[in-house]
Design a protein around this motif. Structure first.
Motif, PDB file in Angstrom:
ATOM      1  N   LEU A  12      44.075  34.086  27.670  1.00  0.00           N
ATOM      2  CA  LEU A  12      43.504  33.122  28.609  1.00  0.00           C
ATOM      3  C   LEU A  12      43.014  33.811  29.886  1.00  0.00           C
ATOM      4  O   LEU A  12      41.980  33.429  30.453  1.00  0.00           O
ATOM      5  N   VAL A  13      43.741  34.823  30.327  1.00  0.00           N
ATOM      6  CA  VAL A  13      43.314  35.572  31.514  1.00  0.00           C
ATOM      7  C   VAL A  13      41.985  36.271  31.244  1.00  0.00           C
ATOM      8  O   VAL A  13      41.094  36.307  32.109  1.00  0.00           O
ATOM      9  N   LYS A  14      41.835  36.813  30.051  1.00  0.00           N
ATOM     10  CA  LYS A  14      40.574  37.471  29.698  1.00  0.00           C
ATOM     11  C   LYS A  14      39.418  36.479  29.725  1.00  0.00           C
ATOM     12  O   LYS A  14      38.312  36.805  30.170  1.00  0.00           O
ATOM     13  N   ILE A  15      39.672  35.256  29.242  1.00  0.00           N
ATOM     14  CA  ILE A  15      38.619  34.234  29.272  1.00  0.00           C
ATOM     15  C   ILE A  15      38.287  33.865  30.715  1.00  0.00           C
ATOM     16  O   ILE A  15      37.119  33.702  31.087  1.00  0.00           O
ATOM     17  N   ALA A  16      39.330  33.743  31.541  1.00  0.00           N
ATOM     18  CA  ALA A  16      39.116  33.377  32.943  1.00  0.00           C
ATOM     19  C   ALA A  16      38.302  34.436  33.682  1.00  0.00           C
ATOM     20  O   ALA A  16      37.587  34.123  34.646  1.00  0.00           O
ATOM     21  N   GLU A  17      38.393  35.684  33.237  1.00  0.00           N
ATOM     22  CA  GLU A  17      37.665  36.778  33.884  1.00  0.00           C
ATOM     23  C   GLU A  17      36.356  37.112  33.181  1.00  0.00           C
ATOM     24  O   GLU A  17      35.636  38.014  33.618  1.00  0.00           O
ATOM     25  N   ASP A  18      36.051  36.381  32.121  1.00  0.00           N
ATOM     26  CA  ASP A  18      34.867  36.683  31.311  1.00  0.00           C
ATOM     27  C   ASP A  18      33.627  36.017  31.905  1.00  0.00           C
ATOM     28  O   ASP A  18      33.545  34.788  32.003  1.00  0.00           O
ATOM     29  N   GLU A  19      32.673  36.829  32.300  1.00  0.00           N
ATOM     30  CA  GLU A  19      31.447  36.287  32.888  1.00  0.00           C
ATOM     31  C   GLU A  19      30.619  35.517  31.864  1.00  0.00           C
ATOM     32  O   GLU A  19      29.785  34.679  32.238  1.00  0.00           O
ATOM     33  N   ALA A  20      30.834  35.805  30.584  1.00  0.00           N
ATOM     34  CA  ALA A  20      30.064  35.117  29.549  1.00  0.00           C
ATOM     35  C   ALA A  20      30.567  33.696  29.310  1.00  0.00           C
ATOM     36  O   ALA A  20      29.847  32.864  28.739  1.00  0.00           O
ATOM     37  N   ALA A  21      31.798  33.417  29.726  1.00  0.00           N
ATOM     38  CA  ALA A  21      32.351  32.071  29.537  1.00  0.00           C
ATOM     39  C   ALA A  21      31.753  31.117  30.564  1.00  0.00           C
ATOM     40  O   ALA A  21      31.324  31.523  31.649  1.00  0.00           O
ATOM     41  N   SER A  22      31.759  29.851  30.223  1.00  0.00           N
ATOM     42  CA  SER A  22      31.219  28.845  31.143  1.00  0.00           C
ATOM     43  C   SER A  22      32.208  28.622  32.287  1.00  0.00           C
ATOM     44  O   SER A  22      33.402  28.930  32.161  1.00  0.00           O
ATOM     45  N   PRO A  23      31.730  28.090  33.404  1.00  0.00           N
ATOM     46  CA  PRO A  23      32.637  27.813  34.527  1.00  0.00           C
ATOM     47  C   PRO A  23      33.814  26.932  34.125  1.00  0.00           C
ATOM     48  O   PRO A  23      34.945  27.168  34.557  1.00  0.00           O
ATOM     49  N   ALA A  24      33.550  25.935  33.304  1.00  0.00           N
ATOM     50  CA  ALA A  24      34.625  25.034  32.877  1.00  0.00           C
ATOM     51  C   ALA A  24      35.645  25.781  32.027  1.00  0.00           C
ATOM     52  O   ALA A  24      36.862  25.580  32.170  1.00  0.00           O
ATOM     53  N   GLU A  25      35.161  26.658  31.147  1.00  0.00           N
ATOM     54  CA  GLU A  25      36.071  27.436  30.300  1.00  0.00           C
ATOM     55  C   GLU A  25      36.933  28.377  31.142  1.00  0.00           C
ATOM     56  O   GLU A  25      38.139  28.509  30.891  1.00  0.00           O
ATOM     57  N   ARG A  26      36.331  29.006  32.121  1.00  0.00           N
ATOM     58  CA  ARG A  26      37.084  29.941  32.960  1.00  0.00           C
ATOM     59  C   ARG A  26      38.140  29.210  33.781  1.00  0.00           C
ATOM     60  O   ARG A  26      39.278  29.676  33.911  1.00  0.00           O
ATOM     61  N   GLN A  27      37.769  28.080  34.339  1.00  0.00           N
ATOM     62  CA  GLN A  27      38.718  27.334  35.160  1.00  0.00           C
ATOM     63  C   GLN A  27      39.875  26.803  34.319  1.00  0.00           C
ATOM     64  O   GLN A  27      41.042  26.872  34.726  1.00  0.00           O
ATOM     65  N   THR A  28      39.558  26.297  33.151  1.00  0.00           N
ATOM     66  CA  THR A  28      40.600  25.785  32.253  1.00  0.00           C
ATOM     67  C   THR A  28      41.513  26.914  31.790  1.00  0.00           C
ATOM     68  O   THR A  28      42.744  26.761  31.741  1.00  0.00           O
ATOM     69  N   TYR A  86      42.169  29.698  33.309  1.00  0.00           N
ATOM     70  CA  TYR A  86      43.013  30.141  34.421  1.00  0.00           C
ATOM     71  C   TYR A  86      44.227  29.224  34.580  1.00  0.00           C
ATOM     72  O   TYR A  86      45.364  29.694  34.716  1.00  0.00           O
ATOM     73  N   LYS A  87      44.006  27.931  34.560  1.00  0.00           N
ATOM     74  CA  LYS A  87      45.103  26.976  34.734  1.00  0.00           C
ATOM     75  C   LYS A  87      46.102  27.075  33.584  1.00  0.00           C
ATOM     76  O   LYS A  87      47.322  27.033  33.797  1.00  0.00           O
ATOM     77  N   ARG A  88      45.596  27.232  32.371  1.00  0.00           N
ATOM     78  CA  ARG A  88      46.490  27.342  31.216  1.00  0.00           C
ATOM     79  C   ARG A  88      47.288  28.644  31.252  1.00  0.00           C
ATOM     80  O   ARG A  88      48.467  28.675  30.873  1.00  0.00           O
ATOM     81  N   ALA A  89      46.647  29.707  31.706  1.00  0.00           N
ATOM     82  CA  ALA A  89      47.344  30.995  31.798  1.00  0.00           C
ATOM     83  C   ALA A  89      48.508  30.903  32.779  1.00  0.00           C
ATOM     84  O   ALA A  89      49.612  31.395  32.500  1.00  0.00           O
ATOM     85  N   ARG A  90      48.281  30.264  33.921  1.00  0.00           N
ATOM     86  CA  ARG A  90      49.352  30.107  34.895  1.00  0.00           C
ATOM     87  C   ARG A  90      50.500  29.290  34.305  1.00  0.00           C
ATOM     88  O   ARG A  90      51.680  29.589  34.545  1.00  0.00           O
ATOM     89  N   LYS A  91      50.163  28.299  33.515  1.00  0.00           N
ATOM     90  CA  LYS A  91      51.193  27.455  32.900  1.00  0.00           C
ATOM     91  C   LYS A  91      51.996  28.234  31.861  1.00  0.00           C
ATOM     92  O   LYS A  91      53.224  28.091  31.774  1.00  0.00           O
ATOM     93  N   GLU A  92      51.315  29.069  31.062  1.00  0.00           N
ATOM     94  CA  GLU A  92      52.007  29.866  30.046  1.00  0.00           C
ATOM     95  C   GLU A  92      52.959  30.884  30.680  1.00  0.00           C
ATOM     96  O   GLU A  92      54.026  31.176  30.138  1.00  0.00           O
ATOM     97  N   LEU A  93      52.566  31.413  31.821  1.00  0.00           N
ATOM     98  CA  LEU A  93      53.382  32.434  32.482  1.00  0.00           C
ATOM     99  C   LEU A  93      54.532  31.842  33.286  1.00  0.00           C
ATOM    100  O   LEU A  93      55.453  32.571  33.670  1.00  0.00           O
ATOM    101  N   ASP A  94      54.479  30.563  33.535  1.00  0.00           N
ATOM    102  CA  ASP A  94      55.509  29.913  34.336  1.00  0.00           C
ATOM    103  C   ASP A  94      56.880  30.066  33.676  1.00  0.00           C
ATOM    104  O   ASP A  94      57.076  29.695  32.517  1.00  0.00           O
ATOM    105  N   GLY A  95      57.813  30.637  34.413  1.00  0.00           N
ATOM    106  CA  GLY A  95      59.155  30.842  33.888  1.00  0.00           C
ATOM    107  C   GLY A  95      59.332  32.155  33.152  1.00  0.00           C
ATOM    108  O   GLY A  95      60.461  32.530  32.817  1.00  0.00           O
TER     109      GLY A  95
END
Length: 240
Positions: free
Chosen positions: A189-205, A207-216
């Protein structure tokens, strides 16, 4: 006296080799004296270049170079301090490679885990080295300060090496299978969030999912979160 002449008459042939030896000693002593005399003349010329007809400016320049090359009386030089500061910077850059790369922290979570003694050790050593770092190399004017700073940088470098080797050895083996799967998902998910080829919506989503997966699982340093958010925000802003 008669015995002496009898001895001399019997061993008259010794006169030739003895004469050669004595002559050799004499010539050696003479040459040694000449060399001493020449050295005295050269020293006098260096001390009085204007009398000897030498280039005074060149002589002074040579003397300055000679003085510069002599070791510092305190046991270190400004160049030594500058090199130590460069070594300090090099270890800090290695540390920042983890702090500014969430994906790398996911691969080697021990590097940000303050529950690990080795991690705590290198972070404390870093704090000590940073506190002793001079603004400029010329600021280190006392031998005691040089020793303190050198020891602190060496301790930082060694403790970081030890922690890094251990982090690369264990990787994510301290996590359960389920948690390792979450870490793997978070890295994707972090790679997608940093991927310039991904759409803004994909990157934002992502990023949020990555933070949730790492929580705890991993407590990301503030600088890591800020770096990732800045990167994602820059990409989102550029896409608008």
């Amino acid at each position: 006296m008669q015995e002496f002449w009898q001895f001399a008459g019997s061993y008259w042939w010794l006169a030739f080799p003895l004469a050669g030896i004595v002559g050799g000693w004499g010539r050696s002593w003479s040459k040694s004296g000449e060399r001493r005399h020449e050295r005295k003349i050269e020293l006098y010329k260096l001390a009085h270049p204007e009398v000897a007809g030498l280039d005074v400016s060149a002589t002074k320049a040579a003397a300055m170079v000679s003085a510069y090359e002599e070791p510092a009386p305190q046991g270190y030089s400004t160049a030594d301090v500058a090199k130590l500061m460069a070594d300090h910077d090099a270890v800090n850059r290695r540390w920042l490679d983890y702090e500014l790369d969430v994906g790398k922290l996911i691969d080697f979570p021990m590097m940000s885990d303050v529950r690990e003694p080795l991690t705590v050790a290198f972070l404390r050593a870093k704090r000590d080295a940073d506190a002793l770092r001079p603004i400029a190399a010329t600021d280190v004017a006392a031998k005691s300060r040089w020793d303190d700073y050198r020891n602190a940088v060496n301790a930082f470098a060694v403790s970081f090496d030890v922690a890094e080797r251990e982090a690369h050895r264990i990787k994510d083996t301290s996590f359960s299978d389920v948690d390792r799967q979450r870490l793997g998902t978070a890295k994707k998910l972090v790679k997608i969030a940093e991927d310039e080829a991904a759409s803004p919506a994909e990157r934002q989503t992502a990023y949020k999912r990555a933070r949730k997966e790492l929580d705890g699982l991993i407590v990301l340093p503030d600088v890591s979160v800020a770096a990732l958010e800045k990167k994602v925000a820059r990409m989102l802003g550029g896409a608008q």
